[in-house]
Design a protein around this motif. Structure first.
Motif, mmCIF file in Angstrom:
data_model
loop_
_atom_site.group_PDB
_atom_site.id
_atom_site.type_symbol
_atom_site.label_atom_id
_atom_site.label_comp_id
_atom_site.label_asym_id
_atom_site.label_seq_id
_atom_site.Cartn_x
_atom_site.Cartn_y
_atom_site.Cartn_z
ATOM 1 N N ASN A 85 -2.434 10.455 2.958
ATOM 2 C CA ASN A 85 -3.330 11.567 2.304
ATOM 3 C C ASN A 85 -4.611 10.912 1.809
ATOM 4 O O ASN A 85 -5.733 11.606 1.422
ATOM 5 C CB ASN A 85 -2.610 12.063 0.811
ATOM 6 N N GLY A 86 -4.703 9.513 1.784
ATOM 7 C CA GLY A 86 -5.993 8.937 1.545
ATOM 8 C C GLY A 86 -7.230 9.175 2.159
ATOM 9 O O GLY A 86 -7.082 8.981 3.489
ATOM 10 N N THR A 87 -8.338 8.897 1.390
ATOM 11 C CA THR A 87 -9.525 8.768 2.138
ATOM 12 C C THR A 87 -9.844 7.489 2.618
ATOM 13 O O THR A 87 -9.269 6.398 2.366
ATOM 14 C CB THR A 87 -10.656 9.111 1.296
ATOM 15 N N GLU A 88 -10.809 7.176 3.538
ATOM 16 C CA GLU A 88 -11.343 5.835 3.943
ATOM 17 C C GLU A 88 -11.652 5.058 3.044
ATOM 18 O O GLU A 88 -10.994 3.792 2.967
ATOM 19 C CB GLU A 88 -12.315 6.054 4.972
ATOM 20 N N ASP A 89 -12.285 5.309 1.800
ATOM 21 C CA ASP A 89 -12.510 4.771 0.654
ATOM 22 C C ASP A 89 -11.265 4.098 -0.015
ATOM 23 O O ASP A 89 -11.092 3.033 -0.384
ATOM 24 C CB ASP A 89 -13.294 5.251 0.090
ATOM 25 N N GLU A 90 -10.298 5.218 -0.092
ATOM 26 C CA GLU A 90 -9.149 5.002 -0.847
ATOM 27 C C GLU A 90 -8.107 3.857 -0.054
ATOM 28 O O GLU A 90 -7.677 3.116 -0.712
ATOM 29 C CB GLU A 90 -8.455 6.202 -1.155
ATOM 30 N N ILE A 91 -8.072 4.025 1.138
ATOM 31 C CA ILE A 91 -7.437 2.928 2.096
ATOM 32 C C ILE A 91 -8.118 1.662 1.875
ATOM 33 O O ILE A 91 -7.219 0.830 1.745
ATOM 34 C CB ILE A 91 -7.217 3.523 3.566
ATOM 35 N N THR B 137 2.702 -1.840 4.160
ATOM 36 C CA THR B 137 2.744 -0.442 3.072
ATOM 37 C C THR B 137 4.085 -0.725 2.228
ATOM 38 O O THR B 137 4.770 -1.567 2.810
ATOM 39 C CB THR B 137 3.082 0.704 4.164
ATOM 40 N N GLY B 138 4.081 -0.031 1.281
ATOM 41 C CA GLY B 138 5.287 -0.175 0.794
ATOM 42 C C GLY B 138 6.359 0.535 0.865
ATOM 43 O O GLY B 138 7.492 0.213 0.544
ATOM 44 N N CYS B 139 6.483 1.064 2.054
ATOM 45 C CA CYS B 139 7.616 1.722 3.008
ATOM 46 C C CYS B 139 7.401 2.368 4.127
ATOM 47 O O CYS B 139 6.057 2.320 4.378
ATOM 48 C CB CYS B 139 8.516 2.649 1.930
ATOM 49 N N ASP B 140 8.231 2.974 4.789
ATOM 50 C CA ASP B 140 7.541 3.525 6.075
ATOM 51 C C ASP B 140 6.489 4.652 5.942
ATOM 52 O O ASP B 140 6.775 5.463 4.880
ATOM 53 C CB ASP B 140 8.843 4.041 6.741
ATOM 54 N N ILE B 141 5.706 4.600 6.621
ATOM 55 C CA ILE B 141 4.460 5.567 6.299
ATOM 56 C C ILE B 141 5.249 6.999 7.116
ATOM 57 O O ILE B 141 6.083 7.004 7.996
ATOM 58 C CB ILE B 141 3.120 5.355 7.180
ATOM 59 N N PRO B 142 4.824 8.082 6.350
ATOM 60 C CA PRO B 142 5.318 9.430 7.088
ATOM 61 C C PRO B 142 5.133 9.559 8.436
ATOM 62 O O PRO B 142 3.987 9.087 8.839
ATOM 63 C CB PRO B 142 4.689 10.658 6.287
ATOM 64 N N GLU B 143 6.045 10.179 9.358
ATOM 65 C CA GLU B 143 5.764 10.365 10.784
ATOM 66 C C GLU B 143 4.438 11.327 11.117
ATOM 67 O O GLU B 143 4.080 11.044 12.132
ATOM 68 C CB GLU B 143 6.873 10.950 11.520
ATOM 69 N N THR B 144 4.095 12.025 10.097
ATOM 70 C CA THR B 144 2.904 12.767 10.306
ATOM 71 C C THR B 144 1.636 12.082 9.947
ATOM 72 O O THR B 144 0.670 12.969 9.946
ATOM 73 C CB THR B 144 3.181 14.108 9.687
ATOM 74 N N THR B 145 1.646 10.700 9.544
ATOM 75 C CA THR B 145 0.350 10.210 9.288
ATOM 76 C C THR B 145 -0.222 10.287 10.512
ATOM 77 O O THR B 145 0.107 9.766 11.605
ATOM 78 C CB THR B 145 0.772 8.915 8.704
ATOM 79 N N ARG B 146 -1.739 10.425 10.278
ATOM 80 C CA ARG B 146 -2.572 10.354 11.473
ATOM 81 C C ARG B 146 -2.843 8.983 11.902
ATOM 82 O O ARG B 146 -2.984 7.998 10.961
ATOM 83 C CB ARG B 146 -3.930 11.121 10.874
ATOM 84 N N PRO B 147 -2.974 8.661 12.997
ATOM 85 C CA PRO B 147 -3.293 7.410 13.619
ATOM 86 C C PRO B 147 -4.471 6.750 12.999
ATOM 87 O O PRO B 147 -4.203 5.351 13.124
ATOM 88 C CB PRO B 147 -3.430 7.769 15.275
ATOM 89 N N GLU B 148 -5.436 7.560 13.053
ATOM 90 C CA GLU B 148 -6.898 7.133 12.241
ATOM 91 C C GLU B 148 -6.599 6.226 10.832
ATOM 92 O O GLU B 148 -7.375 5.391 10.513
ATOM 93 C CB GLU B 148 -7.896 8.202 12.561
ATOM 94 N N VAL C 124 0.849 -1.154 0.041
ATOM 95 C CA VAL C 124 -0.087 -0.173 0.053
ATOM 96 C C VAL C 124 1.039 1.277 -0.085
ATOM 97 O O VAL C 124 1.758 1.192 0.999
ATOM 98 C CB VAL C 124 -0.829 0.065 1.100
ATOM 99 N N ASP C 125 0.470 2.090 -1.015
ATOM 100 C CA ASP C 125 1.467 3.437 -0.975
ATOM 101 C C ASP C 125 1.367 4.144 0.212
ATOM 102 O O ASP C 125 0.300 4.493 0.884
ATOM 103 C CB ASP C 125 0.542 4.206 -2.020
ATOM 104 N N PRO C 126 2.620 4.375 0.959
ATOM 105 C CA PRO C 126 2.704 5.021 2.182
ATOM 106 C C PRO C 126 2.333 6.632 2.057
ATOM 107 O O PRO C 126 1.864 7.102 3.467
ATOM 108 C CB PRO C 126 3.981 5.113 2.497
ATOM 109 N N VAL C 127 2.545 7.191 1.049
ATOM 110 C CA VAL C 127 2.281 8.518 1.043
ATOM 111 C C VAL C 127 0.749 9.048 0.401
ATOM 112 O O VAL C 127 -0.045 9.442 1.016
ATOM 113 C CB VAL C 127 3.474 9.407 0.181
#
Length: 354
Positions: A297-303, A325-336, A289-292
């Motif tokens: 940046n994805g919506t619930e449906d996109e995830i 995920t395809g690599c580490d997610i950015p550290e600013t990714t929302r936990p949700e 899954v694309d980490p960025v």
């Protein structure tokens, strides 16, 4: 603090892994979002403490697992710890990913005075040994715990500098092999440490990406050392290695297929269906899954759609599949967003049957 099974799961990660290995029914596909320094912002633990304080290392991992229930916990030493144990230095920003302060291997003559890391006695590696001890006591019966030792080529690039190392492959190939020998022996000592505490091994070698170095250089400078390490890790720990490779890796799949792997996790630019049908005949695959675009940046449906698409492609792998995920997610990714990733894995996989 002790680890507890996630309330949304019917099995613990250890139970799930065992069921998959034995060909029994399982509750869902294993899912591992690569989180790295995301764990710092999520827990409020500083980046320096996350990499240096064994108690904080363990606390961060346990709090993250408590929230998300992912299928693996991974600690260092990673490239950073091993390079620091050899005398290197990193900058640890208040927020963000640590980076090399300056390469220390300014002359290959320096190798004559360098010894491989002794993980039993090196104080930097002992930080991770203590974290391993704490995590195995708190979580080892519930979730697999792995120690990352980086990748030999990437680790050496942190000692020498990427640009110089790439130049040296042609100008000083024998000296590059000397540096890789030092690094591989250092990693093997860290594998010994991990085995002592019952951990598995994770590796990542992003600078060995064939899009950067090409398959011929991979064959000469990466494959022999990685094969040695994966064989050694399997022999010492009884567990196969979780390896991540960045970039489009199709040109080196024939080498990846020869490693002793728990999984090969693939960059999000790789066609996962193609990998499942080809590489998945030889080793378990994971991805991607694309980490960025999706996780950050994805919506619930996109995830949900990305997770469904990845599992739908990956489950065709003969040797097995893990959602990552395809690599580490950015550290600013929302936990949700991570919640959505794990929830999507649980919805797709409900009542799985082999």
């Amino acid at each position: 603090m002790r680890a507890h099974p996630h309330p949304a799961d019917q099995m613990t990660p250890v139970e799930r892994k065992k069921a998959l290995e034995e060909g029994r029914d399982f509750d869902r596909y294993p899912a591992v979002p690569f989180m790295s320094e995301f764990k710092c912002l999520f827990t409020g633990i500083g980046v320096w403490d996350f990499w240096h304080d064994p108690v904080k290392m363990a606390e961060a991992e346990l709090r993250v697992f408590e929230r998300f229930g992912q299928d693996r916990i991974v600690i260092g030493p990673n490239a950073r710890g091993i390079v620091e144990a050899l005398g290197g230095a990193y900058v640890y920003p208040d927020n963000g990913v640590p980076y090399v302060d300056r390469p220390i291997l300014t002359d290959y003559g320096m190798l004559e005075g360098m010894e491989p890391v002794d993980a039993k006695n090196n104080p930097r590696i002992r930080d991770f040994a203590r974290a391993a001890e704490l995590l195995m006591e708190a979580a080892g019966e519930i979730v697999p715990v792995e120690a990352s030792v980086g990748g030999p080529f990437t680790n050496v690039s942190n000692l020498r500098g990427v640009e110089l190392l790439l130049r040296d492959l042609r100008k000083y190939p024998l000296e590059v092999h000397q540096a890789l020998r030092l690094m591989t022996d250092s990693q093997k000592s860290c594998i010994d440490m991990a085995a002592e505490y019952g951990l598995g091994i994770a590796m990542a070698d992003p600078v060995a990406n064939p899009m950067l170095i090409g398959p011929k250089i991979y064959e000469e400078f990466v494959f022999p050392y990685t094969k040695e390490l994966t064989d050694y890790a399997y022999h010492k720990t009884g567990k196969k290695v979780s390896l991540h490779m960045c970039g489009k890796t199709n040109s080196i799949w024939k080498y990846l297929a020869k490693y002793e792997l728990n999984e090969i996790s693939l960059d999000n630019i790789v066609d996962l269906k193609e990998a499942a049908m080809d590489l998945g005949r030889f080793v378990p695959i994971a991805g991607n899954v694309d980490p960025v675009e999706v996780m950050l940046n994805g919506t619930e449906d996109e995830i949900r759609e990305a997770v469904d698409r990845c599992i739908g492609a990956g489950e065709k792998a003969e040797k097995g599949y893990t959602l990552t995920t395809g690599c580490d997610i950015p550290e600013t990714t929302r936990p949700e967003q991570v919640d959505l990733f794990m929830d999507a894995a649980r919805r797709y996989s409900r009542d799985c049957r082999l």
